[in-house]
Design a protein around this motif. Sequence first.
Motif, PDB file in Angstrom:
ATOM      1  N   LEU A 113       0.800  -1.217   0.000  1.00 43.35           N
ATOM      2  CA  LEU A 113       0.000   0.000   0.000  1.00 43.35           C
ATOM      3  C   LEU A 113       0.837   1.273   0.000  1.00 43.35           C
ATOM      4  O   LEU A 113       0.326   2.355   0.220  1.00 43.35           O
ATOM      5  CB  LEU A 113      -0.949  -0.013   1.201  1.00 43.35           C
ATOM      6  CG  LEU A 113      -1.936  -1.192   1.210  1.00 43.35           C
ATOM      7  CD1 LEU A 113      -2.760  -1.177   2.486  1.00 43.35           C
ATOM      8  CD2 LEU A 113      -2.842  -1.131  -0.009  1.00 43.35           C
ATOM      9  N   PHE A 114       2.131   1.153  -0.184  1.00 44.46           N
ATOM     10  CA  PHE A 114       3.039   2.273  -0.402  1.00 44.46           C
ATOM     11  C   PHE A 114       3.245   3.175   0.810  1.00 44.46           C
ATOM     12  O   PHE A 114       3.013   4.387   0.747  1.00 44.46           O
ATOM     13  CB  PHE A 114       2.582   3.097  -1.617  1.00 44.46           C
ATOM     14  CG  PHE A 114       2.461   2.283  -2.859  1.00 44.46           C
ATOM     15  CD1 PHE A 114       3.596   1.905  -3.560  1.00 44.46           C
ATOM     16  CD2 PHE A 114       1.219   1.853  -3.299  1.00 44.46           C
ATOM     17  CE1 PHE A 114       3.486   1.124  -4.702  1.00 44.46           C
ATOM     18  CE2 PHE A 114       1.102   1.071  -4.435  1.00 44.46           C
ATOM     19  CZ  PHE A 114       2.247   0.704  -5.136  1.00 44.46           C
ATOM     20  N   PRO A 115       3.694   2.587   1.924  1.00 45.22           N
ATOM     21  CA  PRO A 115       4.172   3.442   3.014  1.00 45.22           C
ATOM     22  C   PRO A 115       5.445   4.182   2.608  1.00 45.22           C
ATOM     23  O   PRO A 115       5.868   5.118   3.273  1.00 45.22           O
ATOM     24  CB  PRO A 115       4.429   2.448   4.151  1.00 45.22           C
ATOM     25  CG  PRO A 115       4.680   1.143   3.459  1.00 45.22           C
ATOM     26  CD  PRO A 115       3.805   1.145   2.255  1.00 45.22           C
ATOM     27  N   GLY A 116       6.039   3.771   1.533  1.00 47.23           N
ATOM     28  CA  GLY A 116       7.221   4.360   0.912  1.00 47.23           C
ATOM     29  C   GLY A 116       7.514   3.544  -0.329  1.00 47.23           C
ATOM     30  O   GLY A 116       6.784   2.598  -0.645  1.00 47.23           O
ATOM     31  N   PRO A 117       8.574   3.860  -1.074  1.00 46.02           N
ATOM     32  CA  PRO A 117       8.937   3.025  -2.220  1.00 46.02           C
ATOM     33  C   PRO A 117       9.380   1.632  -1.772  1.00 46.02           C
ATOM     34  O   PRO A 117       9.696   1.401  -0.600  1.00 46.02           O
ATOM     35  CB  PRO A 117      10.110   3.782  -2.863  1.00 46.02           C
ATOM     36  CG  PRO A 117      10.033   5.168  -2.306  1.00 46.02           C
ATOM     37  CD  PRO A 117       9.453   5.030  -0.942  1.00 46.02           C
ATOM     38  N   ILE A 118       9.391   0.715  -2.706  1.00 44.78           N
ATOM     39  CA  ILE A 118       9.899  -0.631  -2.437  1.00 44.78           C
ATOM     40  C   ILE A 118      11.424  -0.609  -2.417  1.00 44.78           C
ATOM     41  O   ILE A 118      12.058   0.041  -3.251  1.00 44.78           O
ATOM     42  CB  ILE A 118       9.427  -1.611  -3.538  1.00 44.78           C
ATOM     43  CG1 ILE A 118       7.962  -1.978  -3.335  1.00 44.78           C
ATOM     44  CG2 ILE A 118      10.262  -2.864  -3.585  1.00 44.78           C
ATOM     45  CD1 ILE A 118       7.730  -3.045  -2.303  1.00 44.78           C
TER      46      ILE A 118
END
Length: 697
Positions: free
Chosen positions: A468-473
């Motif tokens: 869910l994109f808490p930040g980039p992978i």
Amino acid sequence: MKTHLCLLLASALLVTGLQADNEVYRTWTDTQGRKLEATFRGIENGNVFLQVRNGYVYRLSLDKLSAVDQEAAKTLKPEGLGIPSDPNLAQAAAQIDMLVEAGLKKADQKPNPLASDEQFVRRVFLDLAGRIPTREEALEFINDTSLSKRAKVIDRLLDSEGYRSHLFNYFADMLRMADVAQKARFYTYQDWLKGQIAENVPWDKVVHSMMTADGKLLENGATGYLLRDAGMRLDNLSLTLSTFIGANVSCAQCHDHPFADWTQRQFYEMAAFFGATETYGAKGNAGGGMQGMRKLIASLDDRRMQQQAKNVLRVNGLAVEDSSTNDLKLPDDYKYPDAKPGDLVTPKLITWSDDKAKKAYQGVQTTKHDEQLREQFAKWMTSPDNPRFGMTIANRMWKHIFGVGVKEPVSDIDDPNASVNPALLHHLAHEMVRFKFDLKQFLRVLCNTQTYQREATSHELADNTPYLFPGPILRRMTAEQAWDSCATLVVGADVDKFKGHRGETYAKAMNIDFSQDASPDVVKGQIENAIASMRQFGGGKGDGNPKKNARKKRMMKQNADNEEDLTLAPPVRDGLVLARASELPQPEKDQHFLRMFGQSDRQIADSESEEGSIPQVLMLMNGEAQRVIGQNDSLVVKTASAQKTQEQQVDSLYLSFFSRKPKPDESANAIAGLNNGMTMRDLTWVLFNTREFIFVE
């Protein structure tokens, strides 16, 4: 309180992401006693930036604050990110952040902390310019104290040669762009695409050009897209639909799709828009001239020269032409009751239930001229009213920057509501259309989001848990990012100046005058020159032979002489041509660093791999790249060696490899190693082989 609304509707994500043990919000008072509850975003050029709870950021003159708050503004540490100078850009980024935060909140997740300047500068260079920053570039950013420095470096990178190289690498993988296909070289296609990226041509215009291009490959590089699958209309259409509108229809070539709403009849109706298009080039624009050339070739005495001349003829004959008749028929094994095998197919476009308008389809099915079918198809597919075209490229660009798409796989978005965040996906599609398919502006917004500027997350996608994109992978560099970063360590920022421009040189050498009144002697001379040029370009796979690589170097220098400010020839070290991956053979030879690290063979779209392997580890430990990096004439070694103390030398190496200074224990260990017989080359080997170097954090 009189304020000047400055920049943005910032995301509530900033508020929730700040540490609870810090006094984020405080009451600010102006000289007239009026109060405002806000968090401190920074001070610059005599202005204070304050963010209120609803997300707005206000700018007011420092001298308008009370004496106590003036002192607070001078001493407090700013919370959150810097301020983009464009209020529209800032608001667009904030809207994305809010949609991401809503998805996280629904899943009871929190965003990651903000990335440090050191993490951010390395990441943004890799994501936008395709390489790590040099030591000097990293220090320039880290030492910049302005609030807008992140926005400024994003702008600078989007206008750089590195951006053009890196985006070309992405599209080259997506479009299966190879030097050699159909027994011809596709340099003009590559140069055409590079030119489109350099000029920032909107994506819809780029795709429209590929769909409608006609003429010879040697004269119109845009024909390369259709000629890549010359004679294979159905295969090309399947790739076109999955690549540009995320419709996975390959099954429908042979039967009704078992998992989607596509039927075999619908697939053929779409393919009929290319039913009047010829991609063999055997008739039409070359025509009788080619017949004369065949006779001339037959008269040549040397059989080897005859064969080579035939190859020249084929290269010149590779073209896209339209006839006046759509000849597409249903296959002989067609088994459904709505038509008979062998029936001619009438072109017909598909629709989706979420189409908001039908403008994209107006006039398409009523054309009376079959030679206009491709134009009508291109108009429909690239229309802003086509709900899948903007969504597909927006999802692809999101993955390009964040490491994973909002909807995976990016080639199949038949059901947008099956994405991890449907509201976000639809919004990104809307933004792509609002920006008129300007990829540079779209990426500018993505990189200015707080979501992008947070710490990366190590996330295993294989467990089917939606990201869910808490930040980039957290992801491994692509093959091209790794190679270009290696070249940067050796050459520095000058690596961006080496350009091959092979298309112009190849087209000039290979293009033959097939006009009826052409003199046989003149044509024979042209063919002989073309044959010599074929030998010159024959080392296209880059076999590591120093003599062949030296020839490549001379060719690149010759071609670059015609380009202002791009006149440097790439250095060759230990048989490696140290140019950007975009300027090397497409793809490289099997044993080259690029291929070992997952560069696609360009046979299947989007097939580059970021998976690790034992050969990659061996390449890092014992390959040519690490040897070249550690040589005395390597820029990273020369720069470190020029420092006065061992501590400064170690600092220099860490900044070059990781865009950060070493931690105290790292510095102590490195200095101890140098005192115990380690060389500068040994230390570069150690840093090159760390996990931190090869990952985008």
